[in-house]
Design a protein around this motif. Structure first.
Motif, PDB file in Angstrom:
ATOM      1  N   LYS A   1      34.429  79.550  26.578  1.00 29.37           N
ATOM      2  CA  LYS A   1      35.975  79.896  26.481  1.00 29.37           C
ATOM      3  C   LYS A   1      36.748  78.576  26.768  1.00 29.37           C
ATOM      4  O   LYS A   1      37.823  78.335  25.863  1.00 29.37           O
ATOM      5  N   GLU A   2      36.318  77.544  27.572  1.00 34.61           N
ATOM      6  CA  GLU A   2      37.193  76.444  27.591  1.00 34.61           C
ATOM      7  C   GLU A   2      37.052  75.497  26.696  1.00 34.61           C
ATOM      8  O   GLU A   2      38.102  74.857  26.108  1.00 34.61           O
ATOM      9  N   MET A   3      35.989  75.486  26.210  1.00 33.92           N
ATOM     10  CA  MET A   3      35.508  74.624  24.672  1.00 33.92           C
ATOM     11  C   MET A   3      36.295  75.119  23.635  1.00 33.92           C
ATOM     12  O   MET A   3      37.040  74.375  22.944  1.00 33.92           O
ATOM     13  N   GLN A   4      36.449  76.504  23.483  1.00 38.13           N
ATOM     14  CA  GLN A   4      37.436  77.286  22.321  1.00 38.13           C
ATOM     15  C   GLN A   4      38.758  76.665  22.578  1.00 38.13           C
ATOM     16  O   GLN A   4      39.316  76.133  21.679  1.00 38.13           O
TER      17      GLN A   4
ATOM     18  N   LYS B   1      39.785  73.981  24.058  1.00 42.52           N
ATOM     19  CA  LYS B   1      40.062  72.626  23.753  1.00 42.52           C
ATOM     20  C   LYS B   1      40.047  72.464  22.267  1.00 42.52           C
ATOM     21  O   LYS B   1      40.924  71.606  21.591  1.00 42.52           O
ATOM     22  N   MET B   2      39.155  73.157  21.623  1.00 44.89           N
ATOM     23  CA  MET B   2      39.124  72.880  20.374  1.00 44.89           C
ATOM     24  C   MET B   2      40.531  73.295  19.519  1.00 44.89           C
ATOM     25  O   MET B   2      40.695  72.607  18.441  1.00 44.89           O
ATOM     26  N   ALA B   3      40.718  74.409  19.892  1.00 38.12           N
ATOM     27  CA  ALA B   3      42.211  74.950  19.255  1.00 38.12           C
ATOM     28  C   ALA B   3      43.392  73.913  19.797  1.00 38.12           C
ATOM     29  O   ALA B   3      44.054  73.594  18.853  1.00 38.12           O
ATOM     30  N   GLN B   4      43.424  73.211  20.804  1.00 43.68           N
ATOM     31  CA  GLN B   4      44.301  72.338  21.225  1.00 43.68           C
ATOM     32  C   GLN B   4      44.256  71.145  20.309  1.00 43.68           C
ATOM     33  O   GLN B   4      45.261  70.259  19.661  1.00 43.68           O
ATOM     34  N   MET B   5      43.036  70.671  19.956  1.00 41.94           N
ATOM     35  CA  MET B   5      42.646  69.265  19.267  1.00 41.94           C
ATOM     36  C   MET B   5      43.093  69.811  17.895  1.00 41.94           C
ATOM     37  O   MET B   5      43.402  68.934  17.187  1.00 41.94           O
ATOM     38  N   GLN B   6      42.934  71.118  17.398  1.00 44.55           N
ATOM     39  CA  GLN B   6      43.491  71.103  15.756  1.00 44.55           C
ATOM     40  C   GLN B   6      44.740  70.933  15.748  1.00 44.55           C
ATOM     41  O   GLN B   6      45.383  70.483  14.893  1.00 44.55           O
ATOM     42  N   GLU B   7      45.497  71.511  16.702  1.00 41.15           N
ATOM     43  CA  GLU B   7      47.036  71.462  16.794  1.00 41.15           C
ATOM     44  C   GLU B   7      47.502  70.005  16.983  1.00 41.15           C
ATOM     45  O   GLU B   7      48.222  69.469  16.191  1.00 41.15           O
ATOM     46  N   GLU B   8      46.792  69.136  18.000  1.00 43.77           N
ATOM     47  CA  GLU B   8      47.182  67.839  17.939  1.00 43.77           C
ATOM     48  C   GLU B   8      46.677  66.978  16.537  1.00 43.77           C
ATOM     49  O   GLU B   8      47.593  66.084  16.168  1.00 43.77           O
ATOM     50  N   LEU B   9      45.595  67.383  16.095  1.00 42.69           N
ATOM     51  CA  LEU B   9      45.304  66.441  14.852  1.00 42.69           C
ATOM     52  C   LEU B   9      46.165  66.621  13.773  1.00 42.69           C
ATOM     53  O   LEU B   9      46.235  65.711  12.958  1.00 42.69           O
TER      54      LEU B   9
ATOM     55  N   MET C   1      36.495  65.223  18.156  1.00 42.82           N
ATOM     56  CA  MET C   1      35.343  66.166  18.514  1.00 42.82           C
ATOM     57  C   MET C   1      34.438  65.760  19.670  1.00 42.82           C
ATOM     58  O   MET C   1      33.836  66.268  20.536  1.00 42.82           O
ATOM     59  N   ALA C   2      34.035  64.166  19.505  1.00 45.95           N
ATOM     60  CA  ALA C   2      33.160  63.869  20.542  1.00 45.95           C
ATOM     61  C   ALA C   2      33.819  63.582  21.862  1.00 45.95           C
ATOM     62  O   ALA C   2      32.988  63.807  22.838  1.00 45.95           O
ATOM     63  N   LYS C   3      35.126  63.496  22.065  1.00 45.63           N
ATOM     64  CA  LYS C   3      35.594  63.476  23.343  1.00 45.63           C
ATOM     65  C   LYS C   3      35.421  64.947  23.835  1.00 45.63           C
ATOM     66  O   LYS C   3      35.241  65.216  25.055  1.00 45.63           O
ATOM     67  N   ILE C   4      35.886  66.089  23.188  1.00 45.66           N
ATOM     68  CA  ILE C   4      35.578  67.509  23.462  1.00 45.66           C
ATOM     69  C   ILE C   4      34.299  67.971  23.893  1.00 45.66           C
ATOM     70  O   ILE C   4      33.974  68.546  24.766  1.00 45.66           O
ATOM     71  N   THR C   5      33.273  67.535  23.177  1.00 43.71           N
ATOM     72  CA  THR C   5      32.006  68.171  23.365  1.00 43.71           C
ATOM     73  C   THR C   5      31.044  67.000  23.974  1.00 43.71           C
ATOM     74  O   THR C   5      29.720  67.373  24.402  1.00 43.71           O
ATOM     75  N   GLN C   6      31.539  66.168  24.814  1.00 41.64           N
ATOM     76  CA  GLN C   6      30.860  65.203  25.378  1.00 41.64           C
ATOM     77  C   GLN C   6      30.370  65.947  26.772  1.00 41.64           C
ATOM     78  O   GLN C   6      30.995  66.835  27.370  1.00 41.64           O
ATOM     79  N   GLY C   7      29.196  65.785  26.861  1.00 41.49           N
ATOM     80  CA  GLY C   7      28.334  66.259  27.959  1.00 41.49           C
ATOM     81  C   GLY C   7      27.903  67.676  27.843  1.00 41.49           C
ATOM     82  O   GLY C   7      27.062  68.313  28.459  1.00 41.49           O
TER      83      GLY C   7
END
Length: 111
Positions: A19-22, A24-32, A97-103
């Motif tokens: 859920k946290e990943m989802q 973060k991805m939605a936020q990233m899409q908005e920022e991009l 994406m690399a920032k979000i999926t790190q770890g």
């Protein structure tokens, strides 16, 4: 019995992480959508500005290229500038994406 309960805790933790990943991805899409990259061709005579999501925002053509006899060359330069911008947009998307999926474990989200 307790081993099975421990498994439920792990599933709960994984669900929370998903859920946290989802989010973060939605936020990233908005920022991009607000990040712009610029592609150039013809030594900067043609410039294409795109969002990091790949939407063409602006196209600039140097007036010296506007000779009707050079229409094909101008067309080729436009295609090259847009391709350059699209490549830069893809790199920016991968960086974010690399920032979000790190770890995360390998194999999740194609990693």
């Amino acid at each position: 019995m307790f081993g099975a309960m421990k498994g439920l805790g792990d599933i709960g933790k994984m669900m929370k992480q998903a859920k946290e990943m989802q989010e973060k991805m939605a936020q990233m899409q908005e920022e991009l959508d607000h990040v712009e990259v610029e592609g150039r061709s013809g030594a900067g005579l043609v410039q294409a500005v795109m969002s990091a999501k790949g939407d063409l925002r602006k196209l600039t053509i140097d007036p010296s290229l506007l000779n009707p006899n050079d229409a094909e060359m101008v067309s080729d330069l436009i295609v090259a500038a847009v391709a350059d911008a699209r490549e830069k947009a893809a790199v920016k998307m991968q960086e974010e994406m690399a920032k979000i999926t790190q770890g995360l474990p390998p194999g999740i989200f194609g990693g």
